[in-house]
Scaffold this active site. Structure first.
Site, PDB file in Angstrom:
ATOM      1  CE  LYS A  16      44.278  25.071  48.408  1.00  0.00           C
ATOM      2  NZ  LYS A  16      44.330  26.076  46.563  1.00  0.00           N
ATOM      3  NE  ARG A  91      48.116  31.024  47.703  1.00  0.00           N
ATOM      4  CZ  ARG A  91      46.310  30.844  48.071  1.00  0.00           C
ATOM      5  NH1 ARG A  91      46.616  30.574  49.422  1.00  0.00           N
ATOM      6  NH2 ARG A  91      45.760  30.331  46.880  1.00  0.00           N
ATOM      7  NE  ARG A 130      35.831  29.397  43.794  1.00  0.00           N
ATOM      8  CZ  ARG A 130      37.253  29.693  44.621  1.00  0.00           C
ATOM      9  NH1 ARG A 130      37.941  28.559  45.299  1.00  0.00           N
ATOM     10  NH2 ARG A 130      38.705  30.400  44.885  1.00  0.00           N
ATOM     11  NE  ARG A 163      38.162  33.886  45.664  1.00  0.00           N
ATOM     12  CZ  ARG A 163      39.314  32.826  46.652  1.00  0.00           C
ATOM     13  NH1 ARG A 163      38.072  31.734  47.527  1.00  0.00           N
ATOM     14  NH2 ARG A 163      39.947  32.997  46.649  1.00  0.00           N
ATOM     15  NE  ARG A 174      43.148  32.403  42.304  1.00  0.00           N
ATOM     16  CZ  ARG A 174      41.719  32.053  42.684  1.00  0.00           C
ATOM     17  NH1 ARG A 174      40.714  32.188  42.330  1.00  0.00           N
ATOM     18  NH2 ARG A 174      40.967  31.076  43.464  1.00  0.00           N
TER      19      ARG A 174
END
Ligand code: AMP
Length: 223
Positions: A16, A91, A130, A163, A174
Site C-alpha cells: 500500500k 480498516r 521490510r 518497524r 496483523r
C-alpha cells in the site's frame, strides 16, 4: 473530471505505502497514511501517540474513535479537495461509515476502493524483509533492494530501521486482524459498486502501472 479519491485496501505487506507513493505522483493526489501519522505521533510523544503506542506494538488496531478523528481532521485540510488517496484507512466497517459521513459533510466525490490481492505466503516474505528510513519514510526490501539496518538510506542518507510491528508475532496478529476486521470492507464497497480488484503479487513497477491504469479506467467510467 471530478477529483479522484481513493482507498487502498489490502493486507499488511500488499505494498500500500509503496504504490501509494507512485499513485500520488502520477495522479497528483494527496497521500494520507494513518499508520505514518500515528508513527509520527508516537515519535513526538503526543497524547494521541501515547494512547496508540501499545496497540501498534502488538499489531492491533488503534480504537476507531481516535483514528476517525485523525482522518477527519486531515481530510478537512486545504490540500485535500484536489483528490486524496487513503492508505490504511478505513480498516473497520465503523471507520468506513464514518468516512462516508465525512465525505458527505465536506461535499467530496465518493471514493473508489482498490482491493489489492496477494497470497499470505508472499505477505510474510515481504514483511520479514521490510526496511524503512526513519527520516524520509521510504520503504525498502532486504531481498529486493539489498538494503539493511546499518546502511544509509539511498534517498536521503537517513537511518534504516525495522518497524517493531514487522516482528513475526506482530505480523501474524496483523494478518488475523486484517482478516477479521478489514476484509469485510471488500463486500461493503462492492455493494456500493465502488470497488476495483487488482492482483499485486508481480513486479513493483508493473503492479504500480497496472493499478494506475485500473483506477484511470474506472474513473473515466464514473465520469
Ligand atoms: P500501517 O502503517 O497502515 O500498517 O499501520 C500501522 C499500525 O497503525 C496498525 O497496525 C495499527 O495499529 C495502526 N493503524 C493505522 N491505521 C489504522 C486504522 N485505520 N485503524 C486502526 N489502527 C490503525
Amino acid at each position: 473530471m471530478a477529483s479522484t479519491n481513493l482507498i487502498l485496501l489490502g493486507p499488511p505487506g500488499a505494498g500500500k505505502g509503496t504504490h501509494a507513493q507512485y499513485l500520488e505522483r502520477e495522479l497528483g493526489v494527496v497521500h494520507i497514511s494513518t499508520g505514518d501519522m500515528l508513527r509520527e505521533a508516537v515519535a513526538e510523544g503526543t497524547a494521541l501517540g501515547n494512547k496508540a503506542q501499545e496497540y501498534m506494538k502488538a499489531g492491533q488496531l488503534v480504537p476507531d474513535e481516535l483514528v476517525i478523528e485523525l482522518a477527519k481532521e486531515r481530510l478537512g485540510k486545504r490540500d485535500c479537495p484536489v483528490g486524496w488517496l487513503l492508505d490504511g484507512f478505513p480498516r473497520t466497517i465503523a471507520q468506513a461509515e464514518a468516512l462516508s459521513a465525512i465525505v458527505d459533510e465536506l461535499q467530496m466525490p465518493s471514493p473508489l476502493a482498490v482491493n489489492m490481492v496477494i497470497s499470505e505466503a508472499e505477505v510474510v516474505r515481504r514483511l520479514s524483509g521490510r526496511r524503512m528510513c526513519r527520516n524520509c519514510g521510504t520503504i525498502f526490501n532486504l531481498h529486493r533492494d539489498n538494503i539493511d539496518v546499518g546502511d544509509p538510506c539511498p534517498t536521503c542518507g537517513g537511518e534504516i530501521y525495522i518497524r517493531s510491528d514487522d516482528r513475526p508475532e506482530a505480523v501474524r496478529e496483523r494478518l488475523r486482524v486484517y482478516q477479521r476486521q478489514t476484509e469485510p470492507l471488500i463486500d461493503y464497497y462492492q455493494q456500493q459498486a465502488q470497488l476495483i480488484t487488482v492482483d499485486v503479487e508481480g513486479k513493483q513497477e508493473e503492479v504500480s502501472q497496472h493499478l494506475l491504469a485500473a483506477v484511470r479506467s474506472k474513473d473515466v467510467k464514473r465520469g
